[in-house]
Design an enzyme around this catalytic site. Structure first.
Site, PDB file in Angstrom:
ATOM      1  N   GLU A 257      47.120  71.152  29.345  1.00  0.00           N
ATOM      2  CA  GLU A 257      48.217  70.055  29.552  1.00  0.00           C
ATOM      3  C   GLU A 257      48.020  69.783  30.434  1.00  0.00           C
ATOM      4  OE1 GLU A 257      50.673  70.210  25.211  1.00  0.00           O
ATOM      5  OE2 GLU A 257      49.297  72.404  25.935  1.00  0.00           O
TER       6      GLU A 257
HETATM    7  P1  NAD Z   1      51.651  74.727  38.352  1.00  0.00           P
HETATM    8  O1  NAD Z   1      50.345  73.867  38.335  1.00  0.00           O
HETATM    9  O2  NAD Z   1      52.040  74.888  40.041  1.00  0.00           O
HETATM   10  O3  NAD Z   1      51.572  75.939  37.737  1.00  0.00           O
HETATM   11  C1  NAD Z   1      51.508  75.972  36.315  1.00  0.00           C
HETATM   12  C2  NAD Z   1      51.085  77.845  35.918  1.00  0.00           C
HETATM   13  O4  NAD Z   1      50.154  77.838  36.431  1.00  0.00           O
HETATM   14  C3  NAD Z   1      52.409  78.870  36.409  1.00  0.00           C
HETATM   15  O5  NAD Z   1      52.676  79.817  35.498  1.00  0.00           O
HETATM   16  C4  NAD Z   1      51.400  78.940  37.868  1.00  0.00           C
HETATM   17  O6  NAD Z   1      51.897  80.312  37.802  1.00  0.00           O
HETATM   18  C5  NAD Z   1      50.047  79.457  37.514  1.00  0.00           C
HETATM   19  N1  NAD Z   1      49.172  79.185  38.544  1.00  0.00           N
HETATM   20  C6  NAD Z   1      48.606  79.543  39.103  1.00  0.00           C
HETATM   21  N2  NAD Z   1      47.885  78.965  40.180  1.00  0.00           N
HETATM   22  C7  NAD Z   1      46.819  79.715  39.107  1.00  0.00           C
HETATM   23  C8  NAD Z   1      45.802  80.402  38.531  1.00  0.00           C
HETATM   24  N3  NAD Z   1      44.812  79.669  39.786  1.00  0.00           N
HETATM   25  N4  NAD Z   1      45.360  80.282  38.601  1.00  0.00           N
HETATM   26  C9  NAD Z   1      45.867  80.834  36.449  1.00  0.00           C
HETATM   27  N5  NAD Z   1      47.237  80.127  36.640  1.00  0.00           N
HETATM   28  C10 NAD Z   1      47.757  80.039  37.707  1.00  0.00           C
HETATM   29  O7  NAD Z   1      52.464  73.954  37.510  1.00  0.00           O
HETATM   30  P2  NAD Z   1      54.442  73.720  38.007  1.00  0.00           P
HETATM   31  O8  NAD Z   1      54.645  73.238  39.173  1.00  0.00           O
HETATM   32  O9  NAD Z   1      54.710  75.197  37.028  1.00  0.00           O
HETATM   33  O10 NAD Z   1      54.496  72.508  37.121  1.00  0.00           O
HETATM   34  C11 NAD Z   1      54.588  71.564  36.963  1.00  0.00           C
HETATM   35  C12 NAD Z   1      53.371  70.541  36.038  1.00  0.00           C
HETATM   36  O11 NAD Z   1      53.239  70.902  35.102  1.00  0.00           O
HETATM   37  C13 NAD Z   1      53.023  69.339  36.409  1.00  0.00           C
HETATM   38  O12 NAD Z   1      52.309  68.349  37.098  1.00  0.00           O
HETATM   39  C14 NAD Z   1      53.555  68.629  34.906  1.00  0.00           C
HETATM   40  O13 NAD Z   1      53.065  67.245  34.723  1.00  0.00           O
HETATM   41  C15 NAD Z   1      52.751  69.649  34.003  1.00  0.00           C
HETATM   42  N6  NAD Z   1      52.868  69.843  33.157  1.00  0.00           N
HETATM   43  C16 NAD Z   1      52.666  69.470  32.192  1.00  0.00           C
HETATM   44  C17 NAD Z   1      52.560  69.351  30.667  1.00  0.00           C
HETATM   45  C18 NAD Z   1      52.005  68.664  29.730  1.00  0.00           C
HETATM   46  O14 NAD Z   1      52.385  68.784  28.379  1.00  0.00           O
HETATM   47  N7  NAD Z   1      50.759  68.031  30.058  1.00  0.00           N
HETATM   48  C19 NAD Z   1      54.682  69.932  30.918  1.00  0.00           C
HETATM   49  C20 NAD Z   1      55.172  69.741  31.625  1.00  0.00           C
HETATM   50  C21 NAD Z   1      54.074  69.931  32.357  1.00  0.00           C
END
Ligand code: NAD
Length: 482
Positions: A257
């Site tokens: 997501e």
């Molecule tokens: P992010 O992508 O930076 O991080 C999300 C998660 O992924 C964190 O736990 C992070 O530590 C982990 N991560 C980072 N690199 C990784 C890797 N290489 N392998 C595995 N895991 C890894 O996102 P964020 O800044 O925490 O959140 C904001 C984003 O989340 C926005 O783009 C927002 O739209 C999205 N979001 C989507 C939904 C949805 O339901 N579609 C809901 C909430 C937030």
């Protein structure tokens, strides 16, 4: 005596929860309240690859018995988690407000939703998953059943640290899977509070594990580990793409997501006041840090000026301040990186010729926090601020000649999470609902209108894979003769 006075919700340092016990980490960090950077929320630990492996192995060892546990056992555990969360929603809400900067009412809504999600899965657990199918042959029965997958890796963002985790952990446990949960690094306290509640729900050791740490180390290890049977991820589209590539390399089940740049269309026949309120709430609530935020406001030209004027006026009345202060409408930005990103995009918008209608400055308040004045731009569809996800309280208004142009602009994006329209025309509303390319659509409501029992989803760069039982279980078809 209520439960709050018996068991503290969570105490710093926030530790990993592995195989039924609390563990310190390879390294540690300190998180601070974004409303008041002089107030630490607490110390938290970070795992390394070895400790991540320990959690995965514990989950793997617990899987056989848990996968055979009765539906009632699973339901009771999920119900106990939901009950404690709802009973302690105020404590959870205060923690969430201190950690992420949601205002207290926003945090209470999220804490309540998270508790209700566990209750929903408790009830779902008791539904029969078997789907009998008629055989074409005499004397043969066909049974289609769904079996749990094994260890599920759950990776979440910081923006809704209780509700998103609840939806994924609740679904995984309800379907008989074991969990290794890796929250975002900037939300360790909420994750530890959730783990402490789950730890008291009577689950066997190893069924649920929390490991904190960086995405590149802990997250990537979970995705790559051969004992992890499925990965459920929420976060940005960039990270999701990396997760998908790593998952594809070992052909493991994955569900993503991701981000959004959601359109909110206002037609000339709309109730203008209602449309402005829905735009205000959709674009700026939770400091704009919602994947469902209305970041692109597409307004038909006949009402363009009155819409922008009314939105500017209402925006000016919002109070941006400490998340726990009574009367605050907009809390701080959640972290330093996100604040920098918002300010960068304000500069980018101005450089590319968009008109800043109001806001976009860093603000000073009585406490030292990441306060940012919600920003409103008038822009063009090709501007980066109208195309790239910012994830902050920054919206762009685009002018549409007519409905067809508005629909074209709504779909002119790489993303497809949600979309909204305000109109009094049933015909237009129905047409939009059918033709907008998004997983969620709202009519005369903010784009952020999401209920936890309805399917979520998204299209294009916003989502990948199923979110329902099809993801959390594997189908088995049995042919049985006499
Ligand atoms: P992010 O992508 O930076 O991080 C999300 C998660 O992924 C964190 O736990 C992070 O530590 C982990 N991560 C980072 N690199 C990784 C890797 N290489 N392998 C595995 N895991 C890894 O996102 P964020 O800044 O925490 O959140 C904001 C984003 O989340 C926005 O783009 C927002 O739209 C999205 N979001 C989507 C939904 C949805 O339901 N579609 C809901 C909430 C937030």
């Amino acid at each position: 005596m209520n439960r709050d006075s018996l068991v503290p919700l969570v105490a710093s340092p926030f530790r990993h929860y592995i195989n039924g016990g609390w563990e310190t980490g390879a390294t540690a960090g300190v998180s601070f309240n974004p409303s008041d950077l002089d107030e630490p929320v607490g110390e938290y630990v970070r795992a390394d690859v070895r400790q991540t492996d320990t959690a995965i192995e514990a989950a793997h060892a617990a899987f056989r018995d848990w996968s055979l546990a009765s539906a009632q056992r699973r339901a009771d555990a999920l119900d106990a988690i939901g009950t404690e969360m709802l009973g302690r929603r105020d404590e959870l809400a205060r923690l969430l407000a201190r950690e992420i900067g949601k205002t207290l009412p926003e945090a209470q809504t999220e804490a309540t939703r998270a508790g209700q999600i566990f209750k929903l899965f408790a009830a779902e657990t008791l539904r029969a998953f078997a789907e009998p199918l008629a055989s074409a042959r005499a004397g043969v029965e066909i049974d289609v059943t769904r079996e749990p997958l094994g260890v599920v890796g759950i990776i979440t963002p910081w923006s809704a640290p209780l509700a998103i985790a609840a939806a994924k952990i609740g679904a995984a446990l309800a379907h008989g899977n074991c969990v290794v949960f890796k929250p975002a690094e900037s939300a360790p306290a909420c994750a530890a509070a959730l783990a402490s509640i789950i730890g008291r729900a009577g689950l066997p050791a190893g069924v649920f594990n929390l490991v904190m740490g960086s995405g590149r180390q802990v997250g990537a290890r979970i995705v790559a580990h051969p004992l992890v049977a499925a990965i459920s991820f929420s976060g940005s589209t960039d990270t999701g793409t990396r997760v998908l590539q790593a998952a594809a390399a070992r052909q493991v089940r994955v569900q993503l997501e991701m981000g959004g740049k959601n359109p909110f269309v206002v037609l000339a026949d709309a109730d203008l006041d209602g449309a402005v309120d829905a735009a205000l709430s959709g674009a700026y609530s939770s400091t704009g840090q919602r994947s469902t935020a209305a970041a692109r406001l597409i307004v038909e030209r006949a009402v363009f000026e009155p819409f922008v004027d009314a939105l500017r006026t209402k925006l000016a009345k919002l109070s941006v301040d400490h998340a726990l202060k009574h009367g605050t409408d907009i809390g701080p930005v959640a972290n330093a990186a996100q604040l920098e990103r918002n300010l960068d995009y304000v500069r980018i918008g101005q450089q590319e010729g968009a008109q800043l209608v109001r806001g976009g400055q860093q603000l000073e308040r009585a406490t030292r926090g990441y306060f940012f004045e919600p920003a409103l731009f008038i822009g063009e569809p090709e501007h980066r601020i109208a195309r790239e996800e910012i994830f902050g309280p920054l919206a762009v208004v685009l002018r549409a000649h007519d409905y067809d142009h508005a629909l074209h602009l709504a779909n002119d994006t790489a993303y497809g999470l949600c979309a909204g329209i305000c109109t009094r025309s049933l015909e237009r509303a129905r047409h939009f609902r059918r033709h907008v390319q998004s997983g969620l659509v709202t009519i005369n409501l903010p784009t952020t209108t999401v209920e936890h029992h309805a399917p979520g989803g998204g299209r294009k760069a916003s989502a990948y894979g199923a979110t329902d039982a099809a993801f959390w279980t594997a189908v088995k078809t049995a042919y049985v003769a006499g």
